[in-house]
Design a protein around this motif. Structure first.
Motif, PDB file in Angstrom:
ATOM      1  N   GLY A 373       0.839  -1.198   0.000  1.00 36.68           N
ATOM      2  CA  GLY A 373       0.000   0.000   0.000  1.00 36.68           C
ATOM      3  C   GLY A 373       0.874   1.248   0.000  1.00 36.68           C
ATOM      4  N   ALA A 374       0.300   2.341  -0.512  1.00 39.03           N
ATOM      5  CA  ALA A 374       1.080   3.590  -0.584  1.00 39.03           C
ATOM      6  C   ALA A 374       0.194   4.787  -0.246  1.00 39.03           C
ATOM      7  N   GLY A 375      -0.860   4.534   0.556  1.00 40.43           N
ATOM      8  CA  GLY A 375      -1.754   5.634   0.947  1.00 40.43           C
ATOM      9  C   GLY A 375      -1.306   6.264   2.252  1.00 40.43           C
ATOM     10  N   GLY A 376      -2.268   6.845   2.976  1.00 42.74           N
ATOM     11  CA  GLY A 376      -1.964   7.588   4.200  1.00 42.74           C
ATOM     12  C   GLY A 376      -1.317   6.733   5.279  1.00 42.74           C
ATOM     13  N   ALA A 377      -1.897   5.545   5.537  1.00 45.09           N
ATOM     14  CA  ALA A 377      -1.348   4.688   6.587  1.00 45.09           C
ATOM     15  C   ALA A 377       0.060   4.252   6.214  1.00 45.09           C
ATOM     16  N   ALA A 378       0.259   3.898   4.932  1.00 42.39           N
ATOM     17  CA  ALA A 378       1.589   3.468   4.473  1.00 42.39           C
ATOM     18  C   ALA A 378       2.605   4.593   4.668  1.00 42.39           C
ATOM     19  N   ARG A 379       2.220   5.820   4.383  1.00 38.56           N
ATOM     20  CA  ARG A 379       3.150   6.963   4.525  1.00 38.56           C
ATOM     21  C   ARG A 379       3.642   7.075   5.967  1.00 38.56           C
ATOM     22  N   TYR A 395       5.101  -2.099  -1.989  1.00 38.63           N
ATOM     23  CA  TYR A 395       4.356  -2.760  -3.073  1.00 38.63           C
ATOM     24  C   TYR A 395       2.995  -2.079  -3.153  1.00 38.63           C
ATOM     25  N   ASN A 396       2.632  -1.615  -4.321  1.00 40.49           N
ATOM     26  CA  ASN A 396       1.305  -0.985  -4.422  1.00 40.49           C
ATOM     27  C   ASN A 396       0.626  -1.288  -5.746  1.00 40.49           C
ATOM     28  N   ARG A 397      -0.697  -1.375  -5.694  1.00 42.62           N
ATOM     29  CA  ARG A 397      -1.505  -1.636  -6.899  1.00 42.62           C
ATOM     30  C   ARG A 397      -1.176  -0.605  -7.966  1.00 42.62           C
ATOM     31  N   SER A 415       6.082  -3.640  -8.032  1.00 49.03           N
ATOM     32  CA  SER A 415       4.684  -3.731  -8.458  1.00 49.03           C
ATOM     33  C   SER A 415       3.943  -4.705  -7.545  1.00 49.03           C
ATOM     34  N   PHE A 416       2.627  -4.704  -7.633  1.00 50.72           N
ATOM     35  CA  PHE A 416       1.797  -5.581  -6.808  1.00 50.72           C
ATOM     36  C   PHE A 416       2.093  -7.056  -7.115  1.00 50.72           C
ATOM     37  N   ASP A 417       2.375  -7.333  -8.397  1.00 48.48           N
ATOM     38  CA  ASP A 417       2.635  -8.735  -8.801  1.00 48.48           C
ATOM     39  C   ASP A 417       3.870  -9.295  -8.118  1.00 48.48           C
ATOM     40  N   SER A 432      -6.765  -1.646   2.302  1.00 48.77           N
ATOM     41  CA  SER A 432      -8.006  -2.048   2.984  1.00 48.77           C
ATOM     42  C   SER A 432      -8.399  -3.482   2.630  1.00 48.77           C
ATOM     43  N   ILE A 433      -7.503  -4.213   1.965  1.00 50.48           N
ATOM     44  CA  ILE A 433      -7.834  -5.602   1.595  1.00 50.48           C
ATOM     45  C   ILE A 433      -7.997  -6.448   2.863  1.00 50.48           C
ATOM     46  N   GLY A 434      -9.136  -7.154   2.938  1.00 50.16           N
ATOM     47  CA  GLY A 434      -9.411  -8.004   4.112  1.00 50.16           C
ATOM     48  C   GLY A 434     -10.338  -7.334   5.104  1.00 50.16           C
ATOM     49  N   MET A 435     -10.642  -6.035   4.839  1.00 49.27           N
ATOM     50  CA  MET A 435     -11.498  -5.286   5.759  1.00 49.27           C
ATOM     51  C   MET A 435     -12.961  -5.705   5.569  1.00 49.27           C
ATOM     52  N   TYR A 436     -13.738  -5.674   6.655  1.00 48.01           N
ATOM     53  CA  TYR A 436     -15.172  -5.965   6.594  1.00 48.01           C
ATOM     54  C   TYR A 436     -15.816  -5.138   5.467  1.00 48.01           C
ATOM     55  N   ASP A 457      -1.088  -6.260  10.315  1.00 45.34           N
ATOM     56  CA  ASP A 457      -2.183  -5.821   9.439  1.00 45.34           C
ATOM     57  C   ASP A 457      -2.795  -4.560  10.034  1.00 45.34           C
ATOM     58  N   THR A 458      -2.773  -3.448   9.300  1.00 49.23           N
ATOM     59  CA  THR A 458      -3.346  -2.202   9.846  1.00 49.23           C
ATOM     60  C   THR A 458      -4.874  -2.257   9.866  1.00 49.23           C
ATOM     61  N   VAL A 459      -5.449  -3.164   9.071  1.00 50.46           N
ATOM     62  CA  VAL A 459      -6.914  -3.325   9.098  1.00 50.46           C
ATOM     63  C   VAL A 459      -7.320  -3.820  10.480  1.00 50.46           C
ATOM     64  N   TYR A 460      -8.333  -3.176  11.091  1.00 46.78           N
ATOM     65  CA  TYR A 460      -8.725  -3.613  12.438  1.00 46.78           C
ATOM     66  C   TYR A 460     -10.154  -4.128  12.517  1.00 46.78           C
ATOM     67  N   ASN A 461     -10.829  -4.162  11.431  1.00 54.44           N
ATOM     68  CA  ASN A 461     -12.177  -4.731  11.412  1.00 54.44           C
ATOM     69  C   ASN A 461     -12.264  -5.722  10.251  1.00 54.44           C
ATOM     70  N   ASN A 480      -2.134  -6.911  15.289  1.00 59.36           N
ATOM     71  CA  ASN A 480      -3.363  -6.526  14.586  1.00 59.36           C
ATOM     72  C   ASN A 480      -3.547  -5.006  14.548  1.00 59.36           C
ATOM     73  N   GLY A 481      -4.450  -4.583  13.664  1.00 56.26           N
ATOM     74  CA  GLY A 481      -4.675  -3.145  13.475  1.00 56.26           C
ATOM     75  C   GLY A 481      -5.255  -2.475  14.711  1.00 56.26           C
ATOM     76  N   ALA A 482      -5.945  -3.263  15.554  1.00 63.75           N
ATOM     77  CA  ALA A 482      -6.526  -2.672  16.765  1.00 63.75           C
ATOM     78  C   ALA A 482      -5.428  -2.137  17.671  1.00 63.75           C
ATOM     79  N   GLU A 483      -4.285  -2.861  17.682  1.00 66.74           N
ATOM     80  CA  GLU A 483      -3.159  -2.433  18.536  1.00 66.74           C
ATOM     81  C   GLU A 483      -2.683  -1.037  18.094  1.00 66.74           C
ATOM     82  N   MET A 484      -2.608  -0.834  16.783  1.00 69.24           N
ATOM     83  CA  MET A 484      -2.197   0.486  16.270  1.00 69.24           C
ATOM     84  C   MET A 484      -3.272   1.526  16.587  1.00 69.24           C
ATOM     85  N   PHE A 485      -4.539   1.128  16.377  1.00 69.99           N
ATOM     86  CA  PHE A 485      -5.643   2.055  16.618  1.00 69.99           C
ATOM     87  C   PHE A 485      -5.659   2.506  18.078  1.00 69.99           C
TER      88      PHE A 485
HETATM   89  P1  NAP Z   1      -5.709   5.339   1.531  1.00 74.09           P
HETATM   90  O1  NAP Z   1      -4.866   6.525   1.742  1.00 74.09           O
HETATM   91  O2  NAP Z   1      -6.984   5.473   0.786  1.00 74.09           O
HETATM   92  O3  NAP Z   1      -4.810   4.230   0.786  1.00 74.09           O
HETATM   93  C1  NAP Z   1      -5.369   2.998   0.432  1.00 74.09           C
HETATM   94  C2  NAP Z   1      -4.268   2.076  -0.084  1.00 74.09           C
HETATM   95  O4  NAP Z   1      -4.845   0.794  -0.268  1.00 74.09           O
HETATM   96  C3  NAP Z   1      -3.706   2.500  -1.422  1.00 74.09           C
HETATM   97  O5  NAP Z   1      -2.348   2.143  -1.465  1.00 74.09           O
HETATM   98  C4  NAP Z   1      -4.533   1.671  -2.406  1.00 74.09           C
HETATM   99  O6  NAP Z   1      -3.847   1.396  -3.616  1.00 74.09           O
HETATM  100  C5  NAP Z   1      -4.668   0.380  -1.642  1.00 74.09           C
HETATM  101  N1  NAP Z   1      -5.834  -0.391  -2.026  1.00 74.09           N
HETATM  102  C6  NAP Z   1      -7.126  -0.108  -1.730  1.00 74.09           C
HETATM  103  N2  NAP Z   1      -7.924  -1.074  -2.233  1.00 74.09           N
HETATM  104  C7  NAP Z   1      -7.119  -1.967  -2.854  1.00 74.09           C
HETATM  105  C8  NAP Z   1      -7.347  -3.179  -3.557  1.00 74.09           C
HETATM  106  N3  NAP Z   1      -8.575  -3.660  -3.723  1.00 74.09           N
HETATM  107  N4  NAP Z   1      -6.293  -3.839  -4.057  1.00 74.09           N
HETATM  108  C9  NAP Z   1      -5.041  -3.372  -3.896  1.00 74.09           C
HETATM  109  N5  NAP Z   1      -4.749  -2.229  -3.248  1.00 74.09           N
HETATM  110  C10 NAP Z   1      -5.787  -1.541  -2.732  1.00 74.09           C
HETATM  111  O7  NAP Z   1      -6.109   4.666   2.922  1.00 74.09           O
HETATM  112  P2  NAP Z   1      -5.243   4.624   4.274  1.00 74.09           P
HETATM  113  O8  NAP Z   1      -5.632   5.732   5.159  1.00 74.09           O
HETATM  114  O9  NAP Z   1      -3.823   4.441   3.935  1.00 74.09           O
HETATM  115  O10 NAP Z   1      -5.821   3.292   4.943  1.00 74.09           O
HETATM  116  C11 NAP Z   1      -5.421   2.028   4.478  1.00 74.09           C
HETATM  117  C12 NAP Z   1      -5.769   0.963   5.511  1.00 74.09           C
HETATM  118  O11 NAP Z   1      -5.125   1.259   6.735  1.00 74.09           O
HETATM  119  C13 NAP Z   1      -7.262   0.904   5.816  1.00 74.09           C
HETATM  120  O12 NAP Z   1      -7.663  -0.424   5.871  1.00 74.09           O
HETATM  121  C14 NAP Z   1      -7.387   1.514   7.203  1.00 74.09           C
HETATM  122  O13 NAP Z   1      -8.424   0.928   7.940  1.00 74.09           O
HETATM  123  C15 NAP Z   1      -6.039   1.174   7.800  1.00 74.09           C
HETATM  124  N6  NAP Z   1      -5.681   2.134   8.857  1.00 74.09           N
HETATM  125  C16 NAP Z   1      -5.590   1.642  10.113  1.00 74.09           C
HETATM  126  C17 NAP Z   1      -5.254   2.480  11.159  1.00 74.09           C
HETATM  127  C18 NAP Z   1      -5.155   1.911  12.526  1.00 74.09           C
HETATM  128  O14 NAP Z   1      -5.083   2.679  13.497  1.00 74.09           O
HETATM  129  N7  NAP Z   1      -5.126   0.606  12.659  1.00 74.09           N
HETATM  130  C19 NAP Z   1      -5.007   3.836  10.921  1.00 74.09           C
HETATM  131  C20 NAP Z   1      -5.094   4.306   9.604  1.00 74.09           C
HETATM  132  C21 NAP Z   1      -5.438   3.433   8.587  1.00 74.09           C
HETATM  133  P3  NAP Z   1      -3.895   2.439  -4.851  1.00 74.09           P
HETATM  134  O15 NAP Z   1      -2.812   3.447  -4.581  1.00 74.09           O
HETATM  135  O16 NAP Z   1      -3.640   1.598  -6.022  1.00 74.09           O
HETATM  136  O17 NAP Z   1      -5.274   3.057  -4.827  1.00 74.09           O
END
Ligand code: NAP
Length: 518
Positions: A373-379, A395-397, A415-417, A432-436, A457-461, A480-485
């Motif tokens: 992943g390369a979104g907010g949580a990954a950063r 690795y990101n889609r 790459s994701f592959d 968010s893969i694996g999230m409810y 896994d940052t996913v907590y649900n 688990n993601g709950a620990e981070m949350f």
């Molecule tokens: P975000 O900024 O929207 O980034 C989402 C990331 O997930 C992107 O890299 C996106 O890839 C990838 N992605 C989404 N759907 C995908 C799919 N079907 N297949 C492959 N890649 C996919 O979101 P975020 O804030 O980083 O949050 C990401 C996860 O972290 C969420 O599940 C969130 O619940 C979790 N999180 C947990 C906590 C915690 O306290 N535990 C805190 C923050 C976030 P693309 O770049 O290709 O779109």
């Protein structure tokens, strides 16, 4: 003082008595009888119902809502008028008449004659089920010019949370008793803030199934989830800004901690749809209304980068770490609306990781990490890992996003592959893969996990995702993601309040909330 009026919409007197008992048990502070719900609405039955409420000692509001303004069914005009007239003569504390009907000279003369020297107060109500009124101040004044003794009730649908501000402003400036709030899911918080801002009533249902209007909360929700009994004009307001927010654990978590710490504070879910335009408008308006007494906001998807931009422009202080990460999840509002901005996802993630490594984060510099992943949580996590000296591969889609993030922090991008050939000491899912509700999905193919790995896994649900199940089966250590949350919430609470919450309270709320969703 704002009273919590429970709306009872009875089929008959037996049904009414059952609902009245429940309303009383739950702590209703007034009862609204929606007489238009009766199978056979007639003034004699209504007199009985008024007597039933009298016995409880609670104030009673009698309403026979016109179907054109949200009534349950068509009730003959003369029958409605007779019900209201008799309710006044029977000494109901309030009768609610639609402004549009009261403009009719016939209605006005009957109601005014009945009111005569009675102690009943007249509520003149205006509803807009489509959207906001053009000018609520003018509407308020026009109601009072028609009947200076009336209590204006102004209720409109908010199609966006930002449409509530005209109503908040009206409540702040009104010089006479007033009832004002917004309907719909976007207007839900206005029903709670109505108490902080001095609306005469907020209306609630007995339970979630029996809401009499869109967005109406139950007495139980108001009292248990939103600290109704402790809200007053001094209450400090906190909340979560995001979209969606309805299923967030944060309101339950913060409100429980405020309760434990005996703080006069309230945490609400603020559904702010849209982008930085809507986000900035919301924050500008909230800060402008000093009577709201803001304490701070948690910020979630999709507004974390907007929060950083806003804080850079309007903030007194922006934590350099938040600038490095490129997002803000915590806005503290100080005196005079001054803003300071932070990111607690970083510390939350790093503390969660070190809980399983067992010796802080210093061993991370010897480790290789794969971040998916390369979104907010990954950063936030990449910033933490690189700071600790780990060798990180992203690795990101969307490969270009992986590349950009990797270049920024001096990491590798794949790459994701390429996940199929991944080798690392630590694997972290930041997608968010694996999230409810897609709980069977996993971001990795079978065969790459082993007992030497740490899998986070940052996913907590759900609490235990498919990825974590597979990791456990492979003998890996898991986080688990709950620990981070939990850890990011503790850090955020400390920024808001100046002291940490009781960790056991935070854990209990999060685990209970997530277990009931599994
Ligand atoms: P975000 O900024 O929207 O980034 C989402 C990331 O997930 C992107 O890299 C996106 O890839 C990838 N992605 C989404 N759907 C995908 C799919 N079907 N297949 C492959 N890649 C996919 O979101 P975020 O804030 O980083 O949050 C990401 C996860 O972290 C969420 O599940 C969130 O619940 C979790 N999180 C947990 C906590 C915690 O306290 N535990 C805190 C923050 C976030 P693309 O770049 O290709 O779109």
């Amino acid at each position: 003082m704002t009273l919590l009026a429970v709306c009872i919409s009875p089929k008959d007197e037996k049904d009414f008595l059952e609902q009245l008992k429940l309303a009383q048990l739950q702590g209703a502070e007034a009862i609204e009888i929606r007489t238009d719900a009766l199978n056979d609405p007639d003034s004699e039955t209504v007199l009985e119902l008024i007597q039933d409420v009298r016995k409880t000692g609670l104030p009673v509001i009698v309403t026979c809502r016109d179907i054109r303004e949200g009534g349950f069914k068509h009730v003959d005009f003369s029958c409605r008028l007779e019900i209201l007239r008799k309710a006044i003569l029977a000494g109901a504390d309030y009768v609610d008449v639609e402004l549009s009907n009261f403009r009719h000279p016939d209605v006005q003369s009957v109601i005014k004659a009945a009111l005569g020297s009675s102690s009943t107060r007249l509520i003149l109500s205006a509803h807009n089920f489509e959207g906001p009124f053009q000018d609520v101040q003018i509407l308020y004044e026009s109601i009072l010019s028609l009947c200076p003794e009336a209590i204006p009730k102004i209720v409109s649908k908010a199609n966006h949370l930002n449409e509530c501000f005209a109503v908040f402003e009206l409540l702040v400036n009104a010089e006479t008793p007033l009832i004002a709030f917004c309907m719909g899911s976007s207007g839900q918080v206005s029903r709670i803030l109505a108490k902080k801002l001095g609306s005469l009533f907020t209306y609630a249902s007995i339970d979630e199934k029996n809401a009499a209007a869109a967005g109406q909360l139950s007495v139980g929700q108001l009292k248990k989830a939103y600290r109704w009994d402790s809200i007053n004009s001094e209450t400090e307001v906190f909340g979560l800004i995001g979209s969606p927010v309805a299923h967030s654990l944060s309101p339950a978590l913060y409100n429980a901690c405020f309760e434990k710490d005996h703080l006069n504070a309230l945490y609400l879910p603020f559904l702010v749809e849209g982008d930085i335009g809507e986000f900035s408008f919301f924050l500008d308006q909230m800060r402008r209304l000093k009577r709201l007494g803001l304490g701070g906001f948690s910020v979630t998807i999709p507004h974390k980068t907007s929060a950083l931009e806003y804080a850079k422009q309007h903030g007194e202080y922006v934590d350099p770490l938040a600038v490095t990460i490129g997002s803000v999840n915590t806005l503290k509002i100080g005196f005079n609306g001054l803003i300071s901005a932070y990111n607690t996802d970083y510390s939350g993630a790093m503390e969660a990781l070190s809980s399983v490594i067992g010796s802080g984060t210093h061993r991370l510099h010897q480790m290789t990490a794969a971040v998916i992943g390369a979104g907010g949580a990954a950063r936030a996590i990449v910033a933490g890992l690189t700071e600790a000296g780990s060798s990180v591969t992203i690795y990101n889609r969307t490969f270009s996003r992986a590349r950009r993030l990797a270049d920024e922090f001096g990491c590798k991008a794949e790459s994701f592959d390429a996940i199929a050939a991944l080798k690392a000491d630590i694997l972290i899912n930041c997608t968010s893969i694996g999230m409810y509700p897609q709980t069977k999905a996993s971001p990795i193919p079978d065969g790459i996990l082993n007992e030497n790995m740490i899998v986070f896994d940052t996913v907590y649900n759900p609490l235990e995702t498919e990825l974590l199940k597979k990791a456990k089966q492979a003998g890996a250590r898991v986080v688990n993601g709950a620990e981070m949350f939990i850890r990011q919430a503790i850090a955020q609470y400390k920024i808001f309040i100046g002291k940490e919450p009781q960790e056991s309270v935070v854990r209990q709320i999060v685990i209970e909330g997530l277990t009931s969703k599994d």
